[in-house]
Scaffold this motif. Structure first.
Motif, PDB file in Angstrom:
ATOM      1  N   PRO A 799      15.412  14.188 -18.015  1.00 36.83           N
ATOM      2  CA  PRO A 799      16.788  14.308 -18.536  1.00 36.83           C
ATOM      3  C   PRO A 799      17.197  12.962 -19.143  1.00 36.83           C
ATOM      4  O   PRO A 799      16.569  11.950 -18.836  1.00 36.83           O
ATOM      5  CB  PRO A 799      17.609  14.639 -17.286  1.00 36.83           C
ATOM      6  N   PRO A 800      18.237  12.933 -19.986  1.00 36.85           N
ATOM      7  CA  PRO A 800      18.639  11.647 -20.588  1.00 36.85           C
ATOM      8  C   PRO A 800      18.989  10.645 -19.494  1.00 36.85           C
ATOM      9  O   PRO A 800      19.802  10.948 -18.623  1.00 36.85           O
ATOM     10  CB  PRO A 800      19.878  12.007 -21.409  1.00 36.85           C
ATOM     11  N   THR A 820       8.161  11.763 -26.201  1.00 37.84           N
ATOM     12  CA  THR A 820       9.355  12.205 -25.446  1.00 37.84           C
ATOM     13  C   THR A 820       9.653  13.659 -25.793  1.00 37.84           C
ATOM     14  O   THR A 820       9.636  14.029 -26.962  1.00 37.84           O
ATOM     15  CB  THR A 820      10.588  11.350 -25.803  1.00 37.84           C
ATOM     16  N   ARG A 822      12.286  17.075 -24.808  1.00 38.52           N
ATOM     17  CA  ARG A 822      13.484  17.568 -24.108  1.00 38.52           C
ATOM     18  C   ARG A 822      13.041  18.512 -23.003  1.00 38.52           C
ATOM     19  O   ARG A 822      12.259  19.434 -23.231  1.00 38.52           O
ATOM     20  CB  ARG A 822      14.356  18.312 -25.116  1.00 38.52           C
ATOM     21  N   HIS A 825      15.457  24.225 -20.200  1.00 40.96           N
ATOM     22  CA  HIS A 825      16.745  24.551 -19.580  1.00 40.96           C
ATOM     23  C   HIS A 825      16.487  25.535 -18.451  1.00 40.96           C
ATOM     24  O   HIS A 825      15.967  26.624 -18.690  1.00 40.96           O
ATOM     25  CB  HIS A 825      17.650  25.177 -20.649  1.00 40.96           C
ATOM     26  N   THR A 832      13.427  27.987 -23.995  1.00 42.74           N
ATOM     27  CA  THR A 832      13.190  26.542 -24.135  1.00 42.74           C
ATOM     28  C   THR A 832      11.803  26.083 -23.685  1.00 42.74           C
ATOM     29  O   THR A 832      11.287  25.091 -24.187  1.00 42.74           O
ATOM     30  CB  THR A 832      14.263  25.752 -23.344  1.00 42.74           C
ATOM     31  N   SER A 904       9.780  16.768 -33.341  1.00 43.11           N
ATOM     32  CA  SER A 904      11.046  17.504 -33.357  1.00 43.11           C
ATOM     33  C   SER A 904      10.868  18.798 -34.132  1.00 43.11           C
ATOM     34  O   SER A 904       9.943  18.936 -34.915  1.00 43.11           O
ATOM     35  CB  SER A 904      12.152  16.672 -34.002  1.00 43.11           C
ATOM     36  N   ASP A 945      21.297  12.576 -27.896  1.00 43.56           N
ATOM     37  CA  ASP A 945      20.099  13.033 -27.198  1.00 43.56           C
ATOM     38  C   ASP A 945      18.965  12.051 -27.472  1.00 43.56           C
ATOM     39  O   ASP A 945      18.708  11.729 -28.623  1.00 43.56           O
ATOM     40  CB  ASP A 945      19.701  14.422 -27.703  1.00 43.56           C
ATOM     41  N   TYR A 947      15.689  12.172 -27.587  1.00 45.13           N
ATOM     42  CA  TYR A 947      14.323  12.715 -27.639  1.00 45.13           C
ATOM     43  C   TYR A 947      13.596  12.494 -28.953  1.00 45.13           C
ATOM     44  O   TYR A 947      12.389  12.592 -29.003  1.00 45.13           O
ATOM     45  CB  TYR A 947      14.336  14.202 -27.280  1.00 45.13           C
ATOM     46  N   ASN A1265      19.809  23.389 -32.604  1.00 48.15           N
ATOM     47  CA  ASN A1265      18.944  22.478 -31.841  1.00 48.15           C
ATOM     48  C   ASN A1265      19.746  21.330 -31.253  1.00 48.15           C
ATOM     49  O   ASN A1265      20.960  21.227 -31.449  1.00 48.15           O
ATOM     50  CB  ASN A1265      17.772  21.993 -32.706  1.00 48.15           C
ATOM     51  N   SER A1266      19.035  20.441 -30.563  1.00 42.54           N
ATOM     52  CA  SER A1266      19.728  19.375 -29.826  1.00 42.54           C
ATOM     53  C   SER A1266      20.528  18.469 -30.734  1.00 42.54           C
ATOM     54  O   SER A1266      21.482  17.839 -30.313  1.00 42.54           O
ATOM     55  CB  SER A1266      18.687  18.535 -29.094  1.00 42.54           C
TER      56      SER A1266
END
Length: 1293
Positions: A799-800, A820, A822, A825, A832, A904, A945, A947, A1265-1266
């Motif tokens: 998690p962050p 890295t 994410r 969930h 996810t 990403s 975020d 990531y 997305n994030s």
């Protein structure tokens, strides 16, 4: 009109502009073609030109038609009031008016004596008892509102004549039922403009008006303040013996004002003079050939039209003039007992009945209940709406059913009326045995061009109309063109009927301009010179004068729909709709037809009320048949056909549909249809032709030195960092890992990171030494437990927080390559976890570093349902680490070695991994440090975020490089506490803060109404120098502007909010950006970075201000894509590309995949040169190719999001060659279908595209997305796989 001035006009769109040009008489400057192509020129060409074969009028110019002269009657009273006085005093016992109860039984008969005495009492009271003697409330000539329900004709009649005797002007209006009646606001405008302060009503009616809690009558929307006066007898004062009303001979002074509603819904008061009222009675008496001797025995029936229908007024006057007895059958009685009027005719042996087509229908439907009624006494059955296209069939059907009950064919007398002209024409009662008047069977196609052609062949596309008799006695009639100057029509041409007589209205009260155009029309001939000097009144009816001077009406001006230069009549379209066996699906009298203006033309909309028991199948079948019928009969396409639930359309007080209000609801999206069909593909024929791509692309431009086709090349460069010396100690370290080790020795206790939770408390900090030690432990675990070698890839799943940063540096210490990712969930593993699995597989990770909680989740039963959990690589949890350190830390042999992988998912759903080398990392951190002026004593707040992209760099890399303190705010904590980010900024007096669009949106939407709360908490944002939004998309200007405006009140400087822009190949192309209207301008391209704009097809540079793909060259560009197949061609194409020509052809460029342009600004850089700004328009692979043009989804989405308050989010994509628009509905589900026409309209108007499919879904369905970017391709896949579970899908036909 303009053609005479020598300027060719090819359509009605540009006529006004042409007129302006003509008045200015300026030479036309050629348009600046190089800057823009004027679309409207193309669109104007797209409007269909008139058909050369269309029918044109061929007759001679018509001459005005005269009615028979008014007869001279010896003892005709000098005014209507005199007639009342005569009968009231000499024939007091004679019946004047009988009222019925709800069941249709007579309850009360008003005699002439009673009418006179009660009107007299009211007149005396109005003039003498309302104010004081010196200050009366009413003076003669004042206007007064009459508010009576239409089932109380007695009270209304007394009030009306009371006003006439008091010489005040009555303005009858309907009883308001709610605070917001349909059209009620416009009635308020009428009352205000007539200066009305007094309303007369009955006690019963007053009790029924809506009240406030303390019992006062509510203030109706838009109404002036009114004093209510009850006119029941017991509240009136008897006048003294010597008081007499003042009755002068009738003149042109106003007698009463009757209101009419225009097509747009505005309300105007038609003022009728006392003379017109008197003359009208005389003309009607003669037309209906009453004679003095007959009148005493006349029984006269007035049915259901009682209320604000001036025609029934007239018969109210008519009776009084001719001492007739009226039986009034109100609408409420007709609703419960449809046959009641026929029974009354039978019971009273009435000679005349006044009805509407609706009453004929109702009587026919209820006919079986009555065997023994006789209508043989009727001399005239006056049909007041004889001008409607369906009146013929109603009259015929009624006659065939009731002829056996004694109804004489010659007794049916249709008439045409309008508010302005009153009775336009009426058929005289026929002589028994004489031939009946003819019918006109007209061609619909001819009518649409305004020409009369008899239709012989095709019965379907014919309109049968019956005559409405002759012109009124003493009157004159002419037909003029409906638009433009009042030019007389030819004999075979349809136009607006105008009447000239003393018996019409005199003006619209208080509206001098409109009055002149309506009540004082002097017709002109084709040369434009006036014909005669008699002024005519425009009646608002369309028609013609046929053989034998018979008048035919074919429609109303208010119902005229002008589509592509052809005229259609709303009533005709309603009639066609009714002809399709509608009875199972919709209600007969509840269809509204109107036109809306969309994309340079009028479009027809049909709205009908659906019966509650109609099935969806029935409805769609009916709708498609109606569309076909209208198309084949009228040769015009319907743009939108909507069905709404029963009883939801706004009604007029007498039960009709309030058209203008319905149109308004349609346009504002609050009609709430339950079924809808849109047919823009067939209706919209004026789109510009699709653009053809030019074959064979040559070089984009011609090079001359540094100019491209007469313009500078579009390129820009950041400042050179060579001149700027920084801390030597940092300069001599080439690797981040070395810098961290150096900081751990030099400033061991300096805190680099602080992590906050939702309450704003610090849950974890890391000083230079703590971070270094933690990283060492992780590095040793990687060797011991993971048995990893240098160069292996390690997935970091955290998690962050600070743990993620420690794991990153642990990997660098061990020589591994961190990736890295994410974390999945926990509540939504199916969506996810596959992404995590994919990155793990694609990156060929040797090991996963994570927390104990996540490790359990990766191996859980739920996870097994989504992915294969048996084949995970080694999973190491870093929660409890042994206190062990590596004998030596890894040092890469060259700075070109890989530092980390940045993975990403792009907005098109592509997973891309980008390789970042140590030298690129170093250059990136150095550029950010200088651009944002970061050094050890600084604090920055980050709400991003961590990531990928710039978010990752700011969270994990920059603090270690520059030594500043980063306050870390995980964005998901904001969902629990919206104030978190802003309170932190305020608490630590942060100068620089970074956030994402999703964070900005949360604050804007969530704190929009909380600014006062923020003030009371003492939050002040004046400390912020830069608030930077981190994004990989075109900047969202509207959002930034609302954010800036919203928090300006708590000190946020509007100049502080700026944008960064990065793409996959270069994480930070620009920082510190300023706003422009449409696209965004990124100031100060990043230090040491070069940008050039290139034609994506030719790969040649383009000129300044021209749109092309953005290419970059800088030390911090990524080294390439990391893919499974390592496809070399893609790599070379995106990362090491050369321009096809020009002096920059030696440089290696990286393609960003974004379209944009560079523009030289007026600002100067430090070097004194003018500054180049970069504007980003959007991603290339996101663009939609439609009709040969390139569209950016965000532009269409922005248009759609603005149209309705209930649209939460919107996304568009293409499917085959159809545009699909998906909207999230945050309102109630009944609003779902309101969005369909609005979406179609706005995309057509603003983008010239026809929407193929509108999908309405629940909030949260559009995947984001994030980074807050929409995943349009995922959405498209879900749509095609039928997984969206939509509220409604509309396929525009």
């Amino acid at each position: 009109d303009c053609c005479e001035l020598g300027v060719p006009v090819n359509s009605r769109v540009s006529t006004k502009i042409q007129q302006l040009l003509n008045t200015l008489k300026r030479p036309k400057r050629p348009p600046l073609k190089e800057f823009f192509v004027d679309d409207s020129e193309e669109i104007v060409e797209g409007i269909p030109q008139p058909d050369p074969n269309q029918p044109k009028p061929e007759g001679r110019q018509m001459t005005p038609v005269k009615g028979e002269p008014l007869g001279v009657i010896c003892n005709w009273p000098p005014a209507l009031e005199s007639a009342l006085q005569r009968w009231g005093t000499t024939q007091a016992k004679c019946s004047c008016l009988t009222a019925l109860d709800v069941t249709g039984k007579p309850v009360y008969t008003l005699t002439y004596g009673k009418l006179w005495s009660r009107s007299l009492k009211l007149a005396y009271t109005l003039l003498n008892k309302l104010g004081t003697k010196n200050e009366p409330v009413l003076k003669p000539g004042d206007r007064v509102a009459l508010v009576y329900p239409n089932n109380d004709p007695v009270m209304f009649m007394v009030a009306f004549y009371g006003c006439l005797l008091a010489e005040v002007i009555p303005v009858p209006i309907e009883v308001p039922l709610t605070r917001k009646d349909a059209g009620g606001q416009q009635i308020g405008f009428l009352l205000g403009s007539c200066g009305i302060a007094l309303a007369l009503t009955s006690e019963v009616c007053l009790k029924g008006l809506p009240k406030t809690q303390n019992g006062e009558i509510v203030q109706f929307k838009g109404w002036p303040r009114l004093k209510w006066v009850v006119t029941d007898s017991k509240y009136l004062s008897k006048p003294p013996k010597d008081w007499q009303p003042h009755i002068s001979p009738a003149g042109t002074e106003p007698a009463y004002i009757e209101y009419k509603t225009s097509k747009e819904g505005s309300v105007m008061g038609v003022t009728v003079s006392r003379l017109a009222m008197l003359s009208h009675c005389q003309a009607l008496s003669q037309a209906c050939n009453y004679s003095e001797g007959q009148t005493s025995s006349h029984d006269f029936l007035k049915c259901s039209v009682f209320g604000i229908d001036y025609f029934s007024f007239f018969f109210t006057f008519q009776n009084v003039m001719n001492k007739m007895h009226t039986i009034s059958v109100p609408y409420s009685v007709m609703k419960t007992c449809p046959l009641s009027w026929v029974q009354r005719v039978h019971a009273h042996k009435a000679k005349v009945a006044l009805v509407k087509c609706r009453d004929l229908h109702w009587a026919m439907m209820a006919h079986r209940d009555q065997r023994d009624v006789s209508l043989s006494s009727l001399r005239m059955l006056i049909v007041t709406d004889g001008a409607n296209p369906w009146s013929v069939s109603s009259c015929d059907a009624f006659l065939s059913l009731f002829q056996s009950h004694g109804l004489k064919p010659e007794a049916i007398c249709p008439c045409a009326t309008s508010a302005e002209a009153m009775t336009v024409a009426i058929r005289r009662p026929g002589v028994p045995g004489a031939p009946l008047p003819g019918r006109a069977i007209l061609s619909m196609n001819g009518l649409s061009y305004g020409v009369i052609r008899v239709n012989t062949e095709d019965k379907n596309s014919a309109l049968t109309v019956q005559d409405v008799g002759h012109v009124m006695p003493g009157g004159m009639m002419c037909i003029v063109k409906p638009d433009g100057p009042p030019q007389l029509c030819k004999t075979d041409e349809i136009g607006e009927i105008c009447v000239s007589s003393r018996t019409g209205g005199m003006m619209y009260f208080g509206l001098a301009g409109v009055t002149k155009n309506t009540f004082e029309v002097i017709p002109v001939n084709s040369a434009g010179s006036p014909v005669g000097d008699v002024p005519f009144i425009r009646s608002g009816l369309l028609g013609f004068v046929g053989p034998g001077s018979l008048v035919f009406v074919v429609g109303k001006m208010d119902g005229l729909l002008m589509v592509s230069g052809r005229r259609h009549n709303a009533d005709d379209i309603v009639a066609t709709g009714l002809a399709v066996e509608s009875i199972k699906t919709v209600y007969r009298g509840r269809i509204a037809v109107f036109s809306v203006s969309v994309f340079y033309d009028e479009r027809i909309v049909v709205v009908a009320e659906q019966r509650p028991d109609a099935s969806e199948e029935d409805s769609f079948q009916w709708m498609s048949r109606v569309l076909q019928a209208i198309d084949s009969i009228h040769q015009v396409g319907v743009y939108c056909l909507a069905l709404v639930p029963a009883n939801t359309l706004p009604k007029t007080p007498l039960g009709g549909i309030h058209i203008s209000q319905t149109k308004q609801l349609f346009l504002e999206g609050s009609l709430h249809p339950c079924n809808i069909l849109m047919c823009p593909h067939t209706c919209v024929t004026n789109l510009p032709k699709p653009r053809q791509k030019q074959p064979g692309v040559g070089p984009a431009s011609v090079m001359v030195g540094n100019l491209v086709a007469g313009k500078r090349i579009a390129q820009a460069a950041g400042r050179d960092l060579g001149q700027i010396e920084e801390n030597d100690l940092v300069r001599k370290h080439q690797f981040l890992a070395e810098i961290l080790q150096w900081r751990a020795q030099a400033t061991p206790d300096h805190v680099l990171f602080m992590l906050l939770n939702a309450k704003g408390t610090t849950v974890c900090t890391a000083s230079c030494l703590q971070l270094h030690k933690r990283a060492e432990r992780i590095a040793s675990v990687l060797g011991d437990k993971g048995h990893l070698n240098a160069g292996d890839n390690v997935v970091l799943l955290y998690p962050p927080g600070i743990e993620l940063i420690a794991a990153f540096y642990g990997c660098l210490y061990a020589g591994c390559i961190p990736v890295t990712v994410r974390p999945p969930h926990a509540q939504n593993l199916t969506a996810t976890l596959p992404t995590v699995r994919m990155i793990v597989d694609v990156s060929k990770a040797a090991c996963i570093l994570t927390t104990q909680t996540l490790m359990r989740l990766l191996r859980s039963r739920e996870a097994a349902a989504a992915v294969d959990v048996k084949t995970w690589p080694t999973i190491i949890d870093t929660d409890d680490l042994p206190r062990k350190r590596l004998p030596q830390l890894y040092k890469p042999p060259t700075p070109e070695m890989l530092a980390y992988l940045d993975f990403s998912v792009s907005t098109t759903g592509m997973l891309t991994g980008v390789k970042m080398s140590h030298s690129a990392v170093n250059a990136l951190c150095r550029a950010i440090k200088l651009q944002c002026e970061l050094y050890s004593s600084r604090q920055i707040a980050i709400c991003l975020d961590p990531y990928c992209g710039l978010g990752f760099a700011l969270w994990c890399l920059c603090s270690v490089y520059s030594g500043h303190q980063s306050i870390l705010i995980p964005p998901m904590e904001l969902e629990n506490n919206l104030f978190l980010w802003l309170t932190t900024v305020n608490q630590y007096k942060i100068r620089d803060t970074f956030c994402s669009y999703s964070v900005m949106e949360l604050c804007t939407k969530g704190l929009g109404n909380q600014v006062e709360v923020l003030k009371t908490r003492g939050i002040n944002l004046s400390c912020i120098r830069t608030c930077v939004v981190v994004a990989e998309e075109r900047p969202r200007i509207a959002l930034q502007q609302s954010f800036s405006k919203l928090f300006k009140d708590i000190g946020l400087s509007p100049r502080a909010v700026s944008t960064t822009f990065g793409s996959r190949v270069n994480v930070a192309i620009c920082l510190q950006v300023t706003l422009m209207n449409l696209v965004i301008r990124f100031h100060r391209t990043q230090s040491l970075l070069k940008v050039v704009i290139v034609n994506p097809e030719t790969k040649g540079p383009v000129g300044d201000s021209h749109l092309g793909e953005i290419w970059v060259n800088s030390p911090h560009t990524a080294s390439g894509y990391y893919t499974i197949y390592d496809s070399e061609t893609l790599q070379a194409d995106h990362f090491n590309t050369r321009l096809s020509f020009g002096d920059a052809a030696q440089t290696l460029w990286a393609r960003t995949g974004y379209l944009g342009f560079v523009r030289r600004t007026e600002l100067t850089a430090a070097t004194g040169e003018r500054h180049d700004a970069l504007y980003v328009v959007g991603a290339l692979d996101e663009t939609l190719e439609l009709r040969g043009l390139r569209y950016h989804p965000i532009d269409i989405e922005t248009s759609v999001s603005r149209i309705h308050r209930s649209i939460a989010e919107c996304a568009v994509f293409t499917w085959t060659n159809l545009l699909v628009v998906v909207v999230e509905l945050c309102g109630s589900e009944q609003e779902a279908l309101d969005l369909v026409p609005l979406v179609t309209n706005v995309v057509l108007e603003e983008h010239y595209l026809i929407v193929g499919v509108v999908v309405v879904v629940d909030p949260g369905v559009i995947p984001i997305n994030s980074r807050g970017e929409k995943q349009r391709m995922h959405l498209r896949d879900s749509f095609l796989a039928d997984q969206l579970d939509p509220i409604y899908v509309a396929y525009n036909m």
